[in-house]
Enzyme design. Sequence first.
Site, PDB file in Angstrom:
ATOM      1  N   GLY A   1      15.163  94.294  -3.432  1.00 55.48           N
ATOM      2  CA  GLY A   1      14.612  95.631  -2.377  1.00 55.48           C
ATOM      3  C   GLY A   1      15.728  96.857  -2.462  1.00 55.48           C
ATOM      4  O   GLY A   1      16.665  96.017  -2.864  1.00 55.48           O
TER       5      GLY A   1
ATOM      6  N   GLN B   1      21.542 103.003  -0.043  1.00 62.66           N
ATOM      7  CA  GLN B   1      22.426 102.661  -1.085  1.00 62.66           C
ATOM      8  C   GLN B   1      21.515 103.770  -2.186  1.00 62.66           C
ATOM      9  O   GLN B   1      23.196 103.478  -2.858  1.00 62.66           O
ATOM     10  CB  GLN B   1      21.309 101.013  -1.683  1.00 62.66           C
ATOM     11  CG  GLN B   1      22.057 100.319  -1.044  1.00 62.66           C
ATOM     12  CD  GLN B   1      20.978  99.050  -1.116  1.00 62.66           C
ATOM     13  OE1 GLN B   1      19.836  98.657  -0.610  1.00 62.66           O
ATOM     14  NE2 GLN B   1      21.963  98.194  -2.290  1.00 62.66           N
TER      15      GLN B   1
ATOM     16  N   CYS C   1      23.508  92.088  -3.520  1.00 62.82           N
ATOM     17  CA  CYS C   1      22.917  92.774  -3.537  1.00 62.82           C
ATOM     18  C   CYS C   1      22.857  94.379  -4.444  1.00 62.82           C
ATOM     19  O   CYS C   1      24.041  94.058  -5.285  1.00 62.82           O
ATOM     20  CB  CYS C   1      23.526  93.486  -1.939  1.00 62.82           C
ATOM     21  SG  CYS C   1      23.303  95.869  -1.838  1.00 62.82           S
ATOM     22  N   LEU C   2      22.515  95.195  -4.562  1.00 61.93           N
ATOM     23  CA  LEU C   2      22.522  96.267  -5.835  1.00 61.93           C
ATOM     24  C   LEU C   2      23.942  96.759  -5.618  1.00 61.93           C
ATOM     25  O   LEU C   2      23.999  97.359  -6.365  1.00 61.93           O
ATOM     26  CB  LEU C   2      21.534  96.992  -6.234  1.00 61.93           C
ATOM     27  CG  LEU C   2      20.000  96.369  -6.738  1.00 61.93           C
ATOM     28  CD1 LEU C   2      19.503  97.640  -6.053  1.00 61.93           C
ATOM     29  CD2 LEU C   2      20.493  96.470  -7.089  1.00 61.93           C
TER      30      LEU C   2
ATOM     31  N   HIS D   1      17.712  91.571   5.374  1.00 60.66           N
ATOM     32  CA  HIS D   1      18.942  92.228   4.507  1.00 60.66           C
ATOM     33  C   HIS D   1      19.072  93.222   3.983  1.00 60.66           C
ATOM     34  O   HIS D   1      19.684  94.456   4.663  1.00 60.66           O
ATOM     35  CB  HIS D   1      19.001  91.642   3.276  1.00 60.66           C
ATOM     36  CG  HIS D   1      19.973  91.797   1.815  1.00 60.66           C
ATOM     37  ND1 HIS D   1      21.060  91.658   1.218  1.00 60.66           N
ATOM     38  CD2 HIS D   1      19.885  93.679   0.975  1.00 60.66           C
ATOM     39  CE1 HIS D   1      21.945  92.029   0.353  1.00 60.66           C
ATOM     40  NE2 HIS D   1      21.317  93.192   0.653  1.00 60.66           N
ATOM     41  N   GLU D   2      17.922  94.035   4.268  1.00 58.17           N
ATOM     42  CA  GLU D   2      17.771  95.509   3.060  1.00 58.17           C
ATOM     43  C   GLU D   2      17.711  96.594   5.276  1.00 58.17           C
ATOM     44  O   GLU D   2      18.599  97.242   4.649  1.00 58.17           O
ATOM     45  CB  GLU D   2      16.012  95.437   2.839  1.00 58.17           C
ATOM     46  CG  GLU D   2      15.621  94.674   1.928  1.00 58.17           C
ATOM     47  CD  GLU D   2      16.692  94.906   0.074  1.00 58.17           C
ATOM     48  OE1 GLU D   2      17.411  96.215   1.093  1.00 58.17           O
ATOM     49  OE2 GLU D   2      17.104  94.686  -0.294  1.00 58.17           O
TER      50      GLU D   2
ATOM     51  N   HIS E   1      21.312  97.768   5.936  1.00 55.17           N
ATOM     52  CA  HIS E   1      22.023  98.168   4.907  1.00 55.17           C
ATOM     53  C   HIS E   1      21.553  99.984   6.643  1.00 55.17           C
ATOM     54  O   HIS E   1      22.607 100.541   5.856  1.00 55.17           O
ATOM     55  CB  HIS E   1      21.340  98.954   4.604  1.00 55.17           C
ATOM     56  CG  HIS E   1      21.104  97.476   2.619  1.00 55.17           C
ATOM     57  ND1 HIS E   1      22.396  98.013   2.211  1.00 55.17           N
ATOM     58  CD2 HIS E   1      20.915  97.282   1.522  1.00 55.17           C
ATOM     59  CE1 HIS E   1      23.338  97.199   1.291  1.00 55.17           C
ATOM     60  NE2 HIS E   1      21.704  96.236   0.847  1.00 55.17           N
TER      61      HIS E   1
END
Length: 176
Positions: free
Chosen positions: A46, A51, A99-100, A141-142, A145
């Site tokens: 995701g 981000q 996480c990216l 999680h997403e 952000h």
Amino acid sequence: MIRDVLKMGDPRLLRVARPVTDFGSPQLRALIDDLFDTMAARDGAGIAAPQIGIDLRVVIFGIASHPNYPDADAVPQTVLINPVIEALSPHEEEGWEGCLSVPGMRGWVPRFSHIRYRGYDANGQSIDRTASDFHARVVQHECDHLDGILYPRRIRDLTRFGFTEVLFPGRTLSDD
Ligand code: NI
């Protein structure tokens, strides 16, 4: 277009993102395309608009199967805009997350195991789903952000936060 992913420490990851008001605009479509391209290029589960430096409440996620989570059920490919999450029970489950924006690391994060989430797709059609376990984890999680929260802030036991290559020697795990 594949975009650069901001890394932890960048103040743009700490903002509370703005709601989308203009559904169906070319700019929103381009943003969603870029999110999908970037997520695919990085093997993510995701990604959220902040981000890639875009201050809007847009996330995408979806996993047919992911090598980092061999036991997880599939999560439908979803564009979720202006999301609202509600815990359906106080029960939490802990699990590993990456996480990216926190490359090379993983942490053990508590999340609600049963949630309802609502929001809108790219055309402004409403989405209203319940989710549990891994699907619920990815959504939480997403959406975090969008409120400027990266998963390390959710970790309760910081002894379970570290470098992927040390925590999981011999396994190749993407940052997702
Ligand atoms: Ni993330």
